[in-house]
Motif scaffolding. Sequence first.
Motif, PDB file in Angstrom:
ATOM      1  N   ARG A 139       0.525  -1.604   0.164  1.00  0.00           N
ATOM      2  CA  ARG A 139      -0.352   0.069   0.572  1.00  0.00           C
ATOM      3  C   ARG A 139       0.948   1.081   0.604  1.00  0.00           C
ATOM      4  O   ARG A 139       0.906   2.434  -0.489  1.00  0.00           O
ATOM      5  CB  ARG A 139      -1.081   0.036   1.746  1.00  0.00           C
ATOM      6  N   ARG A 140       1.643   1.210   0.738  1.00  0.00           N
ATOM      7  CA  ARG A 140       2.812   2.587   0.780  1.00  0.00           C
ATOM      8  C   ARG A 140       3.737   2.247  -0.133  1.00  0.00           C
ATOM      9  O   ARG A 140       3.581   3.720  -0.951  1.00  0.00           O
ATOM     10  CB  ARG A 140       3.653   1.913   1.882  1.00  0.00           C
ATOM     11  N   SER A 141       3.660   1.878  -1.258  1.00  0.00           N
ATOM     12  CA  SER A 141       4.376   1.865  -2.355  1.00  0.00           C
ATOM     13  C   SER A 141       3.655   3.050  -3.632  1.00  0.00           C
ATOM     14  O   SER A 141       3.916   3.283  -4.104  1.00  0.00           O
ATOM     15  CB  SER A 141       5.094   0.599  -3.176  1.00  0.00           C
ATOM     16  N   ALA A 142       2.446   1.987  -3.114  1.00  0.00           N
ATOM     17  CA  ALA A 142       1.256   2.320  -4.252  1.00  0.00           C
ATOM     18  C   ALA A 142       1.158   3.967  -3.912  1.00  0.00           C
ATOM     19  O   ALA A 142       0.497   4.610  -4.639  1.00  0.00           O
ATOM     20  CB  ALA A 142      -0.124   1.776  -3.998  1.00  0.00           C
ATOM     21  N   VAL A 143       0.813   4.142  -2.686  1.00  0.00           N
ATOM     22  CA  VAL A 143       0.550   5.177  -2.513  1.00  0.00           C
ATOM     23  C   VAL A 143       1.202   6.506  -2.897  1.00  0.00           C
ATOM     24  O   VAL A 143       1.372   8.012  -3.612  1.00  0.00           O
ATOM     25  CB  VAL A 143       0.036   5.421  -0.688  1.00  0.00           C
ATOM     26  N   GLU A 144       2.745   6.149  -2.230  1.00  0.00           N
ATOM     27  CA  GLU A 144       4.264   6.598  -3.652  1.00  0.00           C
ATOM     28  C   GLU A 144       3.870   7.195  -4.580  1.00  0.00           C
ATOM     29  O   GLU A 144       4.102   8.266  -5.069  1.00  0.00           O
ATOM     30  CB  GLU A 144       5.186   6.168  -2.776  1.00  0.00           C
ATOM     31  N   ALA A 145       3.637   5.948  -5.668  1.00  0.00           N
ATOM     32  CA  ALA A 145       3.915   6.217  -6.768  1.00  0.00           C
ATOM     33  C   ALA A 145       2.527   7.149  -7.069  1.00  0.00           C
ATOM     34  O   ALA A 145       3.052   7.908  -8.317  1.00  0.00           O
ATOM     35  CB  ALA A 145       3.392   5.401  -6.933  1.00  0.00           C
ATOM     36  N   ALA A 146       1.001   7.099  -6.435  1.00  0.00           N
ATOM     37  CA  ALA A 146      -0.015   7.547  -7.206  1.00  0.00           C
ATOM     38  C   ALA A 146       0.204   9.129  -6.775  1.00  0.00           C
ATOM     39  O   ALA A 146       0.205   9.892  -7.136  1.00  0.00           O
ATOM     40  CB  ALA A 146      -0.527   7.120  -6.651  1.00  0.00           C
ATOM     41  N   THR A 147       1.399   9.440  -6.010  1.00  0.00           N
ATOM     42  CA  THR A 147       1.517  11.141  -5.297  1.00  0.00           C
ATOM     43  C   THR A 147       2.321  11.189  -6.647  1.00  0.00           C
ATOM     44  O   THR A 147       2.384  12.444  -6.805  1.00  0.00           O
ATOM     45  CB  THR A 147       2.032  11.150  -3.879  1.00  0.00           C
ATOM     46  N   ILE A 148       3.087  11.075  -6.756  1.00  0.00           N
ATOM     47  CA  ILE A 148       4.311  11.162  -7.871  1.00  0.00           C
ATOM     48  C   ILE A 148       3.616  11.334  -8.696  1.00  0.00           C
ATOM     49  O   ILE A 148       3.898  13.268 -10.106  1.00  0.00           O
ATOM     50  CB  ILE A 148       5.789   9.699  -7.802  1.00  0.00           C
ATOM     51  N   ALA A 149       2.862  10.380  -9.826  1.00  0.00           N
ATOM     52  CA  ALA A 149       2.176  10.855 -11.023  1.00  0.00           C
ATOM     53  C   ALA A 149       0.903  12.137 -10.696  1.00  0.00           C
ATOM     54  O   ALA A 149       0.894  12.434 -11.374  1.00  0.00           O
ATOM     55  CB  ALA A 149       1.184   9.214 -11.207  1.00  0.00           C
ATOM     56  N   GLN A 150       1.076  11.921  -9.410  1.00  0.00           N
ATOM     57  CA  GLN A 150      -0.387  13.683  -9.145  1.00  0.00           C
ATOM     58  C   GLN A 150       0.611  14.241  -9.876  1.00  0.00           C
ATOM     59  O   GLN A 150       0.421  15.862 -10.157  1.00  0.00           O
ATOM     60  CB  GLN A 150      -0.998  13.769  -8.074  1.00  0.00           C
ATOM     61  N   ARG A 151       1.447  14.835  -9.392  1.00  0.00           N
ATOM     62  CA  ARG A 151       2.486  15.826  -8.751  1.00  0.00           C
ATOM     63  C   ARG A 151       3.360  15.973 -10.658  1.00  0.00           C
ATOM     64  O   ARG A 151       2.516  16.897 -11.044  1.00  0.00           O
ATOM     65  CB  ARG A 151       4.359  15.609  -7.910  1.00  0.00           C
ATOM     66  N   GLN A 152       3.949  14.637 -11.205  1.00  0.00           N
ATOM     67  CA  GLN A 152       4.114  14.981 -12.663  1.00  0.00           C
ATOM     68  C   GLN A 152       2.671  15.623 -13.079  1.00  0.00           C
ATOM     69  O   GLN A 152       2.580  16.681 -14.764  1.00  0.00           O
ATOM     70  CB  GLN A 152       4.147  13.466 -13.027  1.00  0.00           C
ATOM     71  N   LEU A 153       1.381  15.376 -13.347  1.00  0.00           N
ATOM     72  CA  LEU A 153      -0.018  15.648 -13.896  1.00  0.00           C
ATOM     73  C   LEU A 153       0.095  17.416 -13.392  1.00  0.00           C
ATOM     74  O   LEU A 153      -0.060  17.939 -14.864  1.00  0.00           O
ATOM     75  CB  LEU A 153      -0.933  14.715 -13.545  1.00  0.00           C
ATOM     76  N   PHE A 154      -0.311  17.449 -12.451  1.00  0.00           N
ATOM     77  CA  PHE A 154       0.142  18.982 -12.102  1.00  0.00           C
ATOM     78  C   PHE A 154       1.203  20.291 -12.967  1.00  0.00           C
ATOM     79  O   PHE A 154       0.649  21.202 -13.736  1.00  0.00           O
ATOM     80  CB  PHE A 154       0.010  19.593 -10.640  1.00  0.00           C
ATOM     81  N   SER A 155       2.703  19.293 -12.917  1.00  0.00           N
ATOM     82  CA  SER A 155       3.881  19.564 -13.712  1.00  0.00           C
ATOM     83  C   SER A 155       3.174  19.718 -15.098  1.00  0.00           C
ATOM     84  O   SER A 155       3.474  21.505 -16.150  1.00  0.00           O
ATOM     85  CB  SER A 155       4.973  19.143 -13.452  1.00  0.00           C
ATOM     86  N   LEU A 156       2.672  19.256 -15.566  1.00  0.00           N
ATOM     87  CA  LEU A 156       2.355  18.950 -17.475  1.00  0.00           C
ATOM     88  C   LEU A 156       1.208  20.137 -17.416  1.00  0.00           C
ATOM     89  O   LEU A 156       1.180  20.732 -18.445  1.00  0.00           O
ATOM     90  CB  LEU A 156       2.417  17.608 -17.545  1.00  0.00           C
ATOM     91  N   ILE A 157       0.515  20.063 -16.946  1.00  0.00           N
ATOM     92  CA  ILE A 157      -0.816  21.186 -16.853  1.00  0.00           C
ATOM     93  C   ILE A 157      -0.047  22.499 -17.301  1.00  0.00           C
ATOM     94  O   ILE A 157      -0.702  23.550 -17.948  1.00  0.00           O
ATOM     95  CB  ILE A 157      -2.123  20.909 -16.139  1.00  0.00           C
TER      96      ILE A 157
END
Length: 350
Positions: A139-157
């Motif tokens: 679960r910890r790895s899934a949450v951390e990976a989702a957080t990283i993806a959300q940050r990348q999403l925001f930066s690209l937007i």
Amino acid sequence: MTSLSDVADIVIGVDTHVDTHTAAIVDTATGAVLDQMTIPTTPTGYEDLLAWAGEHSPARAWAIEGTGGHGAGLTRVLARDAEVVFELDRPQRIARRHGAKSDPLDAVRAAREAMSRPVRGTPRAGGQRQALSVLLAARRSAVEAATIAQRQLFSLIVAAPETLRATLGQATGTERVQRAATLRAHRSDDVETATTRHVLRTLARRVQALTAEAADLEKQITVLVKAWHADLLDLFGVGPIVAATVLCAWSHPGRIHSEAAFAMLAGIAPIPANSGRVTTRYRLNRYGDRQLNRAIHTIVLSRQRYDATTQAYTARRTSQGKTPREIRRCLKRYIIRDLYRILESGPPTA
């Protein structure tokens, strides 16, 4: 704790690695090295090691580095045969003379360190505890990976072409992810817009998949926690993830010999930092189980925000001149004491 020389004739130190384990037998009376052996990390190798140990003395103890890691397989075999095993998770290594290091030397050091330590740790239990540990790690790895993806999403937007920014720029959080996940290709898009649109959709769907995965893992964790120690969930600020983290650190009754030791494990016990005339100075303990420390910190923040009793305590201590950090440290100590009493008293009986 009783000296090892009173209960065992030999101590077998084991230096663990992925493919091989090296063991050394040390006499508890003299500290002399009696024998050494290297085995492969296979069931046959473990049985050979047990047979070799049996040739020396039945009154023996094992000192193993990394019982929850490289030494997990050997530890399970030893537990099956009711062998006495001590855990050396972070050994206090003595200075190596002339920088000498080898697997046999490390095995000897493990055995001698177990003999010299005033308090020796026992391996964590398997079963429910190990199942929770595996689920928490996933679960910890899934949450951390989702957080990283959300940050990348925001930066690209932020740097996206204007047509995409107009669609996604005003959205936040979950809404931004939902909108990005439904983006479709347009014939009028140039290469930059088309590529950015595709990547945004990919990242958003990754976030959704990882979030769903984390939620499913949390459900499994909740089931295990309720089956093992449901009374933990009755404490204010303790949810399934916090409860599972506490249970994994504690493991089983008797492993942690006192409430003070549990506080030290959580990195909550203050460490004296006195010198000369200064006799009242303490420093922050940054050792111990950091996941457990984080779980206790989460309970404190939750209670300070939503619990009236904790809010009253915080106000009273503030009026006495305590800083917010000092107040949180006091609350952590109270919480660890309550948790320890509940854990050691055993799960409630129906």
